[in-house]
Design a protein around this motif. Sequence first.
Motif, PDB file in Angstrom:
ATOM      1  N   UNK A 118      63.720 -42.213 -37.175  1.00  0.00           N
ATOM      2  CA  UNK A 118      64.823 -41.159 -36.563  1.00  0.00           C
ATOM      3  C   UNK A 118      65.921 -41.357 -37.542  1.00  0.00           C
ATOM      4  N   UNK A 119      66.094 -42.627 -38.076  1.00  0.00           N
ATOM      5  CA  UNK A 119      67.422 -42.752 -38.968  1.00  0.00           C
ATOM      6  C   UNK A 119      68.558 -42.303 -38.287  1.00  0.00           C
ATOM      7  N   UNK A 120      69.259 -42.758 -37.289  1.00  0.00           N
ATOM      8  CA  UNK A 120      70.309 -42.046 -36.590  1.00  0.00           C
ATOM      9  C   UNK A 120      71.651 -42.452 -37.295  1.00  0.00           C
ATOM     10  N   UNK A 121      71.622 -43.570 -37.957  1.00  0.00           N
ATOM     11  CA  UNK A 121      73.086 -44.026 -38.390  1.00  0.00           C
ATOM     12  C   UNK A 121      73.364 -43.033 -39.656  1.00  0.00           C
ATOM     13  N   UNK A 122      74.729 -42.791 -39.600  1.00  0.00           N
ATOM     14  CA  UNK A 122      75.241 -41.884 -40.809  1.00  0.00           C
ATOM     15  C   UNK A 122      75.175 -42.623 -41.938  1.00  0.00           C
TER      16      UNK A 122
END
Lengths: 557, 344, 185
Positions: A165-169
């Motif tokens: 997902x890699x949600x971090x900005x």
Amino acid sequence: MRTLYKFHGGVHPPTNKTQSNLTPIAQAALPSKLLIPLHQHVGSSAKPVVEVGEYVLKGQRIGRPEGHLSSAVHASTSGTIAAIDMQRVAHPSGIPDLCITLIPDGLDEWIALDTCDDWTTLSHTDLRHRLREAGVVGLGGAVFPSDMKLYSHKHKIKTLVLNGAECEPYITCDDMLMRERAGEILQGAEMMRALLYAEEVLIGIEDNKPEAIAAMKSAVVAGNHQRMEVIAVPTVYPGGGAKQLIRVLTGIEVAAGVRSTNMGVQCFNVGTAYSAWRAIRFGEPLVSRIVTVTGNVSRPQNYDALIGTPMDELVAQSGQLPGTTGYIMGGPMMGVLMPSRQVGVIKAANCIIASSDKLFPTAKPALPCIRCTRCADVCPSELQPQELYWFSKAKNFDKAEDYHLFDCIECGACSYVCPSNIPLVQYYRFAKSEIWAREAGKKAADAARERHEYRESRIEREKREKTEKLAAKEKAAQAAKTPLQPVVAAANPDADPENTMQLKIQTAIDRAKEQAAAIKPKNVEQLTPQQQAEINDIEARRARIRELAKDNTDAQP
Amino acid sequence: MSGFFSPFITKPVSVSQIMLHVLLALIPGIAIYVWFYGPAILISLTLASITALVIEALMLKIQNKPLAPYLKDNSALLTAWLLALSIPPLAPWWLVVVGTAFAISISKHLYGGLGNNPFNPAMIGYAVLIISFPSHMTHWLTPHGLAEIPLSFPDQLNYIFHGMLPDGVRLDAVTMATPLDTLKTQLHLNTQLKDILEMPIYGRMAGIGSEWVATGFLLGGIYLLAKRLISWHIPAAFLGTLFITSGLFHLLDPSHHVAPLFHWFSGAAMLGAFFILTDPVTSPTTPRGKLIFAAGAGLLTYLIRSFGGFPDGMAFATLLMNICVPLIDAWTQPKVFGKKEKQP
Amino acid sequence: MFSALLVMAALAIVLGAVLGFAAIKFRVEGNPLVDKIDAVLPQTQCGQCGFPGCKPYANAIAEGTADINLCPPGGEEGIQKLANLLGMEFKPFGGATVPKPKSVAVIDESTCIGCTLCIQACPVDAIAGAAKQLHTVIVPECTGCELCVPPCPVDCISMIPIEENITNWKWKYPVYALTASKQAQ
Ligand code: SF4
Ligand code: SF4
């Protein structure tokens, strides 16, 4: 179409990902030195197995896992061990920890690797052992030893969730990895599925990464993977949190302190699957990882960087711009500011952001909480952050725990939206570590009380025994003086001589035993195995000292 | 660096912006107010604003808190405006000054300042005034067109600051009791409800003029909802309860109880539903708590209006429910992630 | 008027009786209180409070014969907890009693003569060794009470403060105080 679930709250910070995901992953240049910490994973620190001055090859084990929950550490390139000492590491405290400094010889020569063409021929125990020895840990940031997570108790696991997902900005390392090495990630996933006896594999990727989704989808088809599905999930922070992604994909909510495996799910980062595959197929230990270098640099870029690369040398390759105030490891929501620019890249380092006042301006002063509940509206754990803040601030830790402080995943969404600019997460971190310290203190106090009470009772007992013995002696002496003695003897005139003999022997033995007890080491009754081990250690050291002393005296004449 | 700890970024939203939006949302109501009653209200708004800022600065100074961030947060202004809108505009200047000063100093700062006051400061100010100066609090301006002698702006100023009316004009001639108050008095006099509503001061739903002011506040409230500055729970539960209770009584005894819409558009109901009860500091934080809180306030407002001694119940209902907030919050803590009973 | 007074008086008497009864019925039994106090004390067993251990001190507090501010290892927080538990006012440490950083005893192995005196002094049996053999402190068990220091005839025991490391490091209380003085800076 699969029905996706929702989790409560979440925020939409500017993603800032396009800066670094336009160019392919580059091989980072060999640094001038490597600073490899021995404690890069959850669990006990690895123990160094090399010595200063030793020449090591790339992939050679330099730290051995210690204890049940631990992982190995390897030389990231070939070269000479320059030091094994305390150095500043990538940890918010800035406290030094044991590190191995390796000076590369420039050859980057691999040690002989134990490849395996078909992992299905290996036993599960063997696979897990290999992963542990290869130092494979969770690369999503949790750095939990993967071998410990790849165990299915009673084969209850149905779903393996792969987290892309890699949600971090700002962070794009998983994005790039999926675009470029999708096939190998899926091979790793197959292996993990087998180890877990899981039925299906769900790969969650946020829908702001269409290239990665496409690459992974075609890899599923190309590899002919069955019951493996690439699913685009909505882009919302913290949708890449393990609990949140599991919720979105399966609808299951894994509460804090509950193992997801007990609910039939296990979750791994895509990078971990890739590394696990490399470790088994090619025997390559975890000596490098993909790191996003972005922020205040002229060429944001993903690098395949060796573990231990000093961060400033890595950032320099992207062209650090003036005005850089420090490095953030991780993303802007959950990352940590590095105590120094020279710390080595660790297994948890998915991203290094060169920060500047322009990118991350100084926080405005915090105002009091106005109870607007914006924080509660975005909290993915459905907590009441304003209450937690209130209790943590007042150091009312019991109450904070009652309000589920330990369900907080420290995602920072609450601080992000707070109109009063309150550093909420900071208060929770403080409260949590305070509670842990207190619990440890309490345990120590309880142990001390127990030992103290035991000692008191022992002294009491010894005293009692002594007085009893004295009394018995006195009685005996008195009895000896009285004329009754012969009568007693007479009462047993034909006592078996052998019996008296036995009695005499018995008393002699008893006496000997007593004497032996007198010089027996004291206080060794209640030792835990650990203490016993420590004592053994000390004994060994003493023996060595004695030995040395003997040598010395021998050498003198 | 923004602190030294993550998150390093924050959403560009601040307390002062939020408060500013709430102030903006009051403007339609105020404009209609001016249209119907003349600019006197602007005077009391100004007086209240100046007093609030001065007292706020003074209190901050005494407590050695920094002035700038707090003065800029606009919360004192909001208190001042809400109070000014709750009291008659044609009143001696010191009335609004005393009320605001009390609201800011005692009921806000004595309890710890922004974020710590258990009671809505504006409503405390109102309660103090209505108890201490009941006569001044009942002289409301007569809406435009109804007054026998329309007061010009200089006349209004003259009265507010010097207590003087134009020659030959009595206060009663230019002011009146509120439509709610009139209703109550007349019902006591056993006048038929039908006849009461025939009186010239009543319009379509409630009092002429005041019903439109309430509509203005309703518009502002919708703006706040649309901007997500307030959640729907409080206005919905408040107006819903007020509607249902007044509707029930109206159905049971239409000759003595007015229709629900009358209650919605009279007194401070609309102002209360969207601007007073929704004050985040003094309302519960949990969604369920908000519903309970606002429903309680709606019920109390109706009871005080219909059976109590005061003309409007909004202020006292708010204050009574404010007391219960900690309890409501403690009772309505929601289940957290993963700790709910049912799992798919 | 008179009847009202009567009612009030009767009410007062009844309430008083109920309160008195409750006080007798629900009086905190001696032992649980001592245990509760003992649970708050840090169990260092150092005797710095003037009692021969934590339990005797707890007893004395429960009896009301000792102050609550006599335990340096417990720190101010310990006093605060005791005050909360007993419904008393917080009392700062008086005079010479000051909390020290938590330490552990370390025996200098090259000087130790193996006399066992420290073993006898240790209240929690945290020193292992035998006569004429080197003694060693079992670090995790040491409470840092310093009782073993004076008996040593060769002064080979020293107290080393426990240093902060990565494992026991704690997040600090956020200091973003908003005061006029700070703004002036
Ligand atoms: S967002 Fe900030 S001000 Fe609003 S309730 Fe949460 S902590 Fe308080
Ligand atoms: S940091 Fe904790 S409290 Fe704040 S939003 Fe995230 S989970 Fe909720």
